[in-house]
Design an enzyme around this catalytic site. Structure first.
Site, PDB file in Angstrom:
ATOM      1  N   VAL A  58       0.458  -0.460   1.066  1.00 46.23           N
ATOM      2  CA  VAL A  58      -0.635   0.494   0.911  1.00 46.23           C
ATOM      3  C   VAL A  58      -1.575   0.073  -0.219  1.00 46.23           C
ATOM      4  O   VAL A  58      -2.795   0.180  -0.094  1.00 46.23           O
ATOM      5  CB  VAL A  58      -0.088   1.926   0.696  1.00 46.23           C
ATOM      6  N   CYS A  59      -1.007  -0.436  -1.315  1.00 46.32           N
ATOM      7  CA  CYS A  59      -1.846  -0.889  -2.434  1.00 46.32           C
ATOM      8  C   CYS A  59      -2.726  -2.059  -1.996  1.00 46.32           C
ATOM      9  O   CYS A  59      -3.919  -2.104  -2.303  1.00 46.32           O
ATOM     10  CB  CYS A  59      -0.980  -1.292  -3.623  1.00 46.32           C
ATOM     11  N   ALA A  60      -2.129  -2.998  -1.285  1.00 46.52           N
ATOM     12  CA  ALA A  60      -2.880  -4.149  -0.790  1.00 46.52           C
ATOM     13  C   ALA A  60      -4.004  -3.700   0.150  1.00 46.52           C
ATOM     14  O   ALA A  60      -5.127  -4.213   0.085  1.00 46.52           O
ATOM     15  CB  ALA A  60      -1.939  -5.127  -0.085  1.00 46.52           C
TER      16      ALA A  60
END
Length: 165
Positions: A58-60
């Protein structure tokens, strides 16, 4: 204040900046290991994309999405802020062809997390940043802020981008 991680409540330390507030100054670490302060980005509008680690899906995704969208908005800089070392962030951006964002690390400035009200104070990610997006105008006043309620979900990109319109 709390958020959830995989459905479980996690306390968050600090005061999350509200719309209309002045953003607290900070000095984080840039990809060249040099200090980078809020003031070093001048009067550009700033999107602070704050997250636990670039090494999660999700961060990526959030880095990719803001690289594609907000990174191309005039007089705007996207600051992707996490505890990742500059080497890891640089490797990720290089491998992904990401060039429209600036990665910043909290590793020398852990006080940033509490100052911005995003310090996870419990659970398996304790000590990392809660997922959030804060948009600042050219004078560093908050014009949009979202503390994402569930860490494993993406932020509301459309709302952040609308604040820049």
């Amino acid at each position: 204040l709390s958020v959830k991680f995989q459905g479980n409540p996690v306390p968050v330390k600090g005061q999350f900046p509200a719309v209309g507030a002045a953003a607290p100054d900070f000095t984080l670490v840039g990809k060249d290991l040099a200090p980078a302060s809020l003031a070093s980005f001048g009067d550009k509008r700033k999107v602070l994309n704050i997250f636990p680690s670039i090494d999660t899906e999700v961060c990526a995704k959030s880095v990719r999405k803001f690289n594609e969208s907000a990174g191309k908005v005039e007089n705007t800089v996207v600051l992707c802020i996490s505890a990742d070392l500059p080497f890891a962030a640089g490797r990720f951006c290089g491998a992904e062809g990401i060039s429209n964002v600036v990665t910043l690390s909290t590793f020398r400035e852990p006080g940033f997390l509490e100052k911005y009200g995003v310090e996870l104070a419990g659970g398996p990610l304790a000590g990392l940043a809660a997922r959030s997006v804060i948009v600042l105008d050219g004078s560093n006043k908050v014009i949009h802020s979202e503390l994402v309620p569930e860490i494993t979900t993406e932020p509301n990109y459309e709302a952040a981008l609308a604040a820049l319109a």
